[in-house]
Design an enzyme around this catalytic site. Structure first.
Site, PDB file in Angstrom:
ATOM      1  N   LYS A  48      28.215 -63.994  30.623  1.00 35.72           N
ATOM      2  CA  LYS A  48      29.259 -63.892  29.457  1.00 35.72           C
ATOM      3  C   LYS A  48      30.236 -62.898  29.677  1.00 35.72           C
ATOM      4  O   LYS A  48      29.877 -61.938  30.493  1.00 35.72           O
ATOM      5  CB  LYS A  48      28.448 -63.328  28.080  1.00 35.72           C
ATOM      6  CG  LYS A  48      29.032 -62.907  26.963  1.00 35.72           C
ATOM      7  CD  LYS A  48      30.100 -64.133  26.500  1.00 35.72           C
ATOM      8  CE  LYS A  48      30.882 -63.363  25.105  1.00 35.72           C
ATOM      9  NZ  LYS A  48      31.759 -64.514  24.699  1.00 35.72           N
ATOM     10  N   CYS A 132      40.858 -64.146  26.091  1.00 33.07           N
ATOM     11  CA  CYS A 132      39.965 -64.307  24.681  1.00 33.07           C
ATOM     12  C   CYS A 132      40.935 -64.310  23.876  1.00 33.07           C
ATOM     13  O   CYS A 132      41.651 -63.532  23.417  1.00 33.07           O
ATOM     14  CB  CYS A 132      39.104 -62.941  24.903  1.00 33.07           C
ATOM     15  SG  CYS A 132      37.977 -63.076  23.098  1.00 33.07           S
ATOM     16  N   LYS A 166      40.595 -66.060  34.631  1.00 35.86           N
ATOM     17  CA  LYS A 166      40.256 -67.295  33.575  1.00 35.86           C
ATOM     18  C   LYS A 166      41.540 -67.310  32.777  1.00 35.86           C
ATOM     19  O   LYS A 166      41.969 -66.318  32.031  1.00 35.86           O
ATOM     20  CB  LYS A 166      39.220 -66.828  32.857  1.00 35.86           C
ATOM     21  CG  LYS A 166      38.830 -67.992  31.430  1.00 35.86           C
ATOM     22  CD  LYS A 166      38.053 -69.046  32.032  1.00 35.86           C
ATOM     23  CE  LYS A 166      37.267 -69.881  30.859  1.00 35.86           C
ATOM     24  NZ  LYS A 166      36.090 -69.699  30.307  1.00 35.86           N
ATOM     25  N   ASN A 195      40.588 -71.548  29.259  1.00 36.25           N
ATOM     26  CA  ASN A 195      39.817 -70.969  28.011  1.00 36.25           C
ATOM     27  C   ASN A 195      40.096 -71.870  27.093  1.00 36.25           C
ATOM     28  O   ASN A 195      40.481 -73.102  27.184  1.00 36.25           O
ATOM     29  CB  ASN A 195      40.227 -69.684  27.668  1.00 36.25           C
ATOM     30  CG  ASN A 195      39.118 -68.718  27.286  1.00 36.25           C
ATOM     31  OD1 ASN A 195      38.488 -69.086  26.312  1.00 36.25           O
ATOM     32  ND2 ASN A 195      38.994 -67.552  27.677  1.00 36.25           N
ATOM     33  N   GLY A 223      35.960 -78.953  23.896  1.00 38.61           N
ATOM     34  CA  GLY A 223      35.487 -80.130  23.803  1.00 38.61           C
ATOM     35  C   GLY A 223      36.484 -81.126  24.156  1.00 38.61           C
ATOM     36  O   GLY A 223      37.299 -80.876  24.805  1.00 38.61           O
ATOM     37  N   GLY A 273      31.204 -75.718  29.013  1.00 38.64           N
ATOM     38  CA  GLY A 273      31.235 -74.549  28.125  1.00 38.64           C
ATOM     39  C   GLY A 273      30.484 -75.532  26.811  1.00 38.64           C
ATOM     40  O   GLY A 273      29.320 -75.499  26.648  1.00 38.64           O
TER      41      GLY A 273
HETATM   42  O1  RRO Z   1      33.845 -64.082  22.618  1.00 38.09           O
HETATM   43  C1  RRO Z   1      34.547 -65.049  22.276  1.00 38.09           C
HETATM   44  O2  RRO Z   1      35.025 -64.949  21.325  1.00 38.09           O
HETATM   45  C2  RRO Z   1      35.223 -65.815  23.413  1.00 38.09           C
HETATM   46  C3  RRO Z   1      35.788 -65.574  24.479  1.00 38.09           C
HETATM   47 BR1  RRO Z   1      35.578 -63.802  25.029  1.00 38.09          BR
HETATM   48  C4  RRO Z   1      36.436 -66.345  25.488  1.00 38.09           C
HETATM   49  O3  RRO Z   1      37.096 -65.984  26.355  1.00 38.09           O
HETATM   50  N1  RRO Z   1      36.761 -67.711  24.740  1.00 38.09           N
HETATM   51  C5  RRO Z   1      36.333 -67.897  23.759  1.00 38.09           C
HETATM   52  O4  RRO Z   1      36.451 -69.006  23.199  1.00 38.09           O
HETATM   53  N2  RRO Z   1      35.497 -67.207  22.918  1.00 38.09           N
END
Ligand code: RRO
Length: 315
Positions: A48, A132, A166, A195, A223, A273
């Site tokens: 993570k 993110c 990423k 992502n 998805g 994912g």
């Molecule tokens: O933790 C999240 O909310 C999250 C992260 Br760090 C990310 O890189 N991508 C995502 O969909 N959720």
């Protein structure tokens, strides 16, 4: 696995026995979860995304399944980078590499974490998360090309480990080129595309409300629907980046066929994912056997036989 067919690959100069493994995010936050990936047929273990300090993340519910995938606004819940760095010693018992995802809350935080990781062995590479979408008030670095350059200058100055990024999904052709121009100026080991598609909104007509609590229901989409965008990003960066940069495909992979498509577009490995969140570690074995079956039918003995060999439209 069929004996004469290999799914092995190389990322960051490290051998992966299998090109299929987990995306950072689902089921990779605790030691138990990371061990479960180690014990599965996944070809690598990826943590993570880690921050300097442990974080609780956003309010729950912050993840929801949908008929076509998922929406999440987790908000970076994690145990803090030292926890994931310490796991490297345990990961050495598995015959696969351990990668750490890093997503500091600021540039200084990324520099501090990445420089400190120099003190740890057993981390095959760092996946720096520039994308993110879910921390309120924090824009995605990958959408700011100058900030991305600045970040890469700072982190490459403090690391000797293989480092990849990423990326968020891009949707406009000039943006692919702009990001590739930044990345090609650095010794990037790999690029993971994509992502989640940030800040989507899922509405439940029955409740007339949203599905998750943080950010008025806005969250990252994963998805089925993101697969064409993921494939486009894999293809663009495969074409535009320096040839020694490996592309890791992520987005909409739930079957061997999806993995096959990503590899055709140029992926050297693929991450799972949403489907890993939904199905757990058995998804790896299933996708491996589905991909192997496709390769057997097409007489491909390894992924190099078709990697990147997507054909233009033929009449
Ligand atoms: O933790 C999240 O909310 C999250 C992260 Br760090 C990310 O890189 N991508 C995502 O969909 N959720």
């Amino acid at each position: 696995m069929t004996p004469d067919i290999s799914l092995a690959t190389i990322i960051a100069d490290t051998d992966l026995p299998c090109c299929i493994y987990n995306a950072s995010g689902p089921r990779c936050s605790t030691e138990e979860e990371l061990h479960a990936i180690g014990e599965s047929v996944a070809g690598a273990i990826l943590s993570k995304s880690a921050t300097l300090q442990k974080r609780e993340g956003n309010e729950k519910p912050r993840y929801a399944d949908t008929p076509w995938g998922s929406i999440n606004s987790m908000g970076l819940p994690n145990e803090g980078y030292e926890y994931y760095a310490a796991f490297a010693a345990q990961a050495s018992q598995y015959d696969k590499p351990y990668f750490m995802s890093v997503s500091g809350m600021s540039l200084d935080e990324n520099v501090k974490i990445i420089s400190d990781l120099e003190n740890y062995e057993g981390i095959a590479g760092i996946e720096l998360n520039l994308s993110c979408p879910n921390v309120p008030g924090k824009p995605q670095t990958g959408y700011d090309f100058e900030q991305s350059r600045h970040t890469l200058e700072a982190v490459f100055a403090v690391t000797t480990k293989p480092l990849g990024v990423k990326l968020p999904p891009y949707f406009d052709i000039p943006h692919f080129q702009m990001m590739a121009d930044v990345l090609n100026d650095f010794p990037i080991a790999f690029v993971t595309c994509i992502n989640s598609v940030g800040n989507g909104l899922v509405v439940d007509p029955a409740t007339e409300g949203v599905l998750i609590k943080p950010k008025q229901g806005f969250g990252g989409i994963g998805g089925d629907f993101v697969k064409p965008t993921a494939l486009a990003n894999v293809r663009q960066f495969y074409t535009l980046l320096n040839k020694n940069v490996s592309i890791i495909g992520c987005g909409g992979i739930k079957s061997g066929q999806d993995a096959f498509e990503h590899i055709l577009c140029g992926a050297s490995a693929v991450q799972i994912g949403t489907r890993f969140m939904q199905e757990g570690t058995p998804c790896f074995e299933r996708i491996v056997s589905e991909l192997t079956e496709i390769m057997q039918k097409k007489n491909y003995r390894n992924i190099e036989a078709f990697k990147g060999k997507l054909k233009d439209y033929q009449s």
